[in-house]
Design a protein around this motif. Sequence first.
Motif, PDB file in Angstrom:
ATOM      1  N   PRO A  20       0.836  -1.211   0.000  1.00  0.00           N
ATOM      2  CA  PRO A  20       0.000   0.000   0.000  1.00  0.00           C
ATOM      3  C   PRO A  20       0.868   1.258   0.000  1.00  0.00           C
ATOM      4  CG  PRO A  20      -0.734  -1.560   1.679  1.00  0.00           C
ATOM      5  CD  PRO A  20       0.554  -2.086   1.115  1.00  0.00           C
ATOM      6  N   GLY A  21       0.465   2.217  -0.792  1.00  0.00           N
ATOM      7  CA  GLY A  21       1.214   3.459  -0.873  1.00  0.00           C
ATOM      8  C   GLY A  21       2.365   3.421  -1.861  1.00  0.00           C
ATOM      9  N   GLN A  22       2.597   2.282  -2.486  1.00  0.00           N
ATOM     10  CA  GLN A  22       3.686   2.178  -3.464  1.00  0.00           C
ATOM     11  C   GLN A  22       3.142   1.681  -4.805  1.00  0.00           C
ATOM     12  OE1 GLN A  22       6.975  -0.078  -1.965  1.00  0.00           O
ATOM     13  NE2 GLN A  22       7.442   1.403  -0.382  1.00  0.00           N
ATOM     14  N   ARG A  23       2.082   2.312  -5.279  1.00  0.00           N
ATOM     15  CA  ARG A  23       1.473   1.933  -6.562  1.00  0.00           C
ATOM     16  C   ARG A  23       2.374   2.262  -7.750  1.00  0.00           C
ATOM     17  NH1 ARG A  23      -3.221  -1.117  -5.809  1.00  0.00           N
ATOM     18  NH2 ARG A  23      -3.757  -0.671  -3.678  1.00  0.00           N
ATOM     19  N   TRP A  24       3.389   3.084  -7.545  1.00  0.00           N
ATOM     20  CA  TRP A  24       4.303   3.415  -8.639  1.00  0.00           C
ATOM     21  C   TRP A  24       4.995   2.160  -9.152  1.00  0.00           C
ATOM     22  CZ3 TRP A  24       9.439   2.331  -7.893  1.00  0.00           C
ATOM     23  CH2 TRP A  24       9.846   2.113  -6.573  1.00  0.00           C
TER      24      TRP A  24
END
Length: 137
Positions: A50-54
Amino acid sequence: MLTIHSLLEGMSIGAQVHTATFVSIFLAVGAHKGLAAFALGSKLLEDAPPGQRWILYRGILLFGVCSPIGIMIGAYMVDEVKGAGIGLLLSAATGTFLYIAIPELLLPAFEGEQSSTSATLAAVLGFSVMAFLAIWV
């Protein structure tokens, strides 16, 4: 592995010298490209913290550009690669597809909670459609 497969299938498209062969391989690649992208996106979405969709976007971008790059490489190599070399490109693209499809997609379908009858029917239908496409085109 999907990006390598995408690069190899692009090379096999670009290495074609006859229009009929080009069209048949292009249609075969197009028939499964969307499903391969969906499988990749699903797996990346499942594994991305989560929070690292890049990470997800980077993987999909890499997958998306590999086929066009492969087509350019194959078109460049068409003068150097003849006969068996083109067959080698096609077999490498097919082999990577099977290497991904069987253990990652087909086998889990038979292990899941779905009935094995529906999984078997879906597998037979998929193989039949692709075989029909190969004969028809």
